[in-house]
Design a protein around this motif. Structure first.
Motif, PDB file in Angstrom:
ATOM      1  N   LYS A   1       0.885  -1.151   0.117  1.00  0.00           N
ATOM      2  CA  LYS A   1       0.138  -0.029   0.078  1.00  0.00           C
ATOM      3  C   LYS A   1       0.873   1.291   0.002  1.00  0.00           C
ATOM      4  N   ARG A   2       0.559   2.085  -0.702  1.00  0.00           N
ATOM      5  CA  ARG A   2       1.500   3.348  -1.219  1.00  0.00           C
ATOM      6  C   ARG A   2       1.172   4.401  -0.132  1.00  0.00           C
ATOM      7  N   MET A   3       2.212   4.947   0.546  1.00  0.00           N
ATOM      8  CA  MET A   3       2.016   6.181   1.253  1.00  0.00           C
ATOM      9  C   MET A   3       2.367   7.202   0.204  1.00  0.00           C
ATOM     10  N   VAL A   4       1.671   8.570   0.456  1.00  0.00           N
ATOM     11  CA  VAL A   4       2.170   9.716  -0.027  1.00  0.00           C
ATOM     12  C   VAL A   4       2.420  10.788   0.634  1.00  0.00           C
ATOM     13  N   ARG A   5       3.265  11.738   0.124  1.00  0.00           N
ATOM     14  CA  ARG A   5       3.557  13.010   1.031  1.00  0.00           C
ATOM     15  C   ARG A   5       2.713  13.802   1.199  1.00  0.00           C
ATOM     16  N   ASP A   6       2.490  14.597   1.950  1.00  0.00           N
ATOM     17  CA  ASP A   6       1.783  15.961   2.061  1.00  0.00           C
ATOM     18  C   ASP A   6       2.194  16.754   0.749  1.00  0.00           C
ATOM     19  N   GLY A   7       1.216  16.982   0.160  1.00  0.00           N
ATOM     20  CA  GLY A   7       1.103  17.845  -1.048  1.00  0.00           C
ATOM     21  C   GLY A   7       1.872  17.114  -2.350  1.00  0.00           C
ATOM     22  N   ARG A   8       2.044  15.646  -1.983  1.00  0.00           N
ATOM     23  CA  ARG A   8       2.411  14.756  -3.074  1.00  0.00           C
ATOM     24  C   ARG A   8       3.529  15.100  -3.857  1.00  0.00           C
TER      25      ARG A   8
END
Length: 420
Positions: free
Chosen positions: A260-267
């Protein structure tokens, strides 16, 4: 590019790492401003007497302080010792004084490579291989994300099998339009001979007729062998994600890891905290994993700390294909624990989100691989028929499959039979 690095006599340390991990690697600290970027260089390693005794491939890694970064040297090979002075004499006069410990300019480096080939023609292939360019050019968009998860899953399988990930260092992006990660491995480093009691050619049958793209090979380390398969039924840009299925024949156990992929705030790469937010497919995937655990979690067999199969790895979607041997940092969570976190981990607006800041405990890459390798987690008493059912289920759910089947060599198995 070429780097000349004073390491001292590293023979003992190289031998120890080869015995324990089947790796010939070494790291040094280097002033950051003198080693820019992460491009790989051919490395000439100097011993205590200023003799070049080893060649390797060096790459700048993360900073260890404000002033220094770690330089990792891999694929180290011992060569006939020679002095820098002997090397300089092979170069034009105008370049000789510029051959000093440090990172050489492109012009001087090219001249040094040509001189080395002239001095040691029998090592020309080795020199060219260590001096190869970094040519990783990952595809764009979701294809790159799936390929990166296959990379991490393949490395995880090799680590769980105790084989080591050195062979992945040779990876180059395959030329096919829909490649698997495994298709880009140097085939000289992947065995396809049957060194085990089972015919490895039968294993692609686990997904025969179900997969649009299958690549496989056998990796070895001493008596350890692991069959690795990458498969997918859909074009990479439409695949929902990657599942890793690992089967340990010694312990008759398997684990399934869903990425499952986590993304950073603001991508944005490199900025903001990492978070996982559930997508529309999660409910059906959780139900599938629940059924797998229900079906295989209660079999008889060796003791386990946890006899359930299914785990989730939350990981950074920006993991780098340019570092094919590295495992992507992430959090391994047992399915039941993950389900509990989905109920309790909330963001500031009440939505579900999971990250390092609010998941109280998790298992990291090193611990997870060790627990699986030593049979402390995973199902009990599982056979290849059950494995086939799970593999087909993964592909039917439009997920790419990384399959690993770990064996001991036939010689070791024969020895064990004799002892009994």
């Amino acid at each position: 590019m070429v780097a000349i690095i004073a390491t001292g006599d590293i023979s003992t340390r190289l031998d120890a790492r080869w015995i324990v991990r089947r790796q010939r690697t070494f790291s040094v600290a280097w002033r950051s401003e003198q080693w820019k970027g992460v491009k790989s260089h051919l490395a000439l390693l100097l011993d205590d007497e200023n003799q070049v005794r080893w060649l390797g491939r060096a790459r700048g890694r993360r900073r260890v302080s404000d002033l220094e970064r770690r330089v990792e040297i891999v694929e180290i090979e011992e060569v006939p010792a020679f002095s820098l002075e002997a090397l300089r004499k092979q170069l034009p006069d105008r370049l000789q004084a510029r051959v000093q410990p440090g990172v050489l300019t492109s012009a001087v480096g090219d001249a040094v490579v040509a001189a080395l080939v002239a001095m040691f023609p029998e090592m020309a292939d080795l020199i060219r291989r260590l001096n190869r360019r970094d040519e990783v050019g990952p595809p764009a968009g979701d294809r790159s994300l799936v390929l990166n998860e296959q990379r991490d899953g393949t490395g995880l399988v090799l680590e769980m099998a105790g084989v080591g990930r050195d062979a992945l260092g040779s990876w180059r992006l395959p030329t096919e339009q829909q490649p698997s990660f495994l298709a880009g491995i140097d085939r000289r480093l992947v065995s396809e001979e049957s060194l085990i009691n089972h015919d490895v050619h039968t294993f692609p049958g686990l997904v025969r007729g179900q997969s649009g793209h299958v690549d496989w090979g056998v990796f070895g380390n001493g008596r350890r062998r692991v069959f690795v398969l990458n498969a997918n039924t859909e074009p990479l840009e439409t695949v929902l994600g990657v599942d890793v299925v690992y089967f340990n024949q010694t312990f008759r156990s398997f684990v399934l890891v869903q990425y499952k992929r986590m993304v950073r705030d603001g991508r944005r790469e490199g900025g903001g905290a990492l978070w996982y937010r559930p997508d529309k497919n999660l409910a059906s995937e959780m139900e599938r994993m629940r059924r797998v655990d229900e079906l295989f979690g209660g079999s008889a067999g060796d003791y386990r700390l946890s006899s359930q199969a299914c785990w989730v790895k939350l990981c950074d979607s920006w993991g780098r294909l340019e570092e094919p041997k590295e495992l992507v940092k992430g959090m391994y969570l047992a399915r039941e624990y993950f389900a509990e976190l989905l109920r309790t981990c909330k963001g500031p607006n009440g939505g579900t989100r999971l990250g390092y800041d609010n998941v109280p405990r998790h298992i990291n890459n090193t611990m997870f691989a060790a627990l699986v390798k030593d049979g402390w987690i995973g199902t009990r008493g599982t056979g290849t028929a059950e494995l086939e059912e799970v593999a087909r289920g993964v592909l039917a759910n439009r997920r790419a499959l990384v399959l690993g089947v770990a064996f001991e060599s036939s010689r070791r198995q024969a020895s064990s039979n004799d002892e009994q």
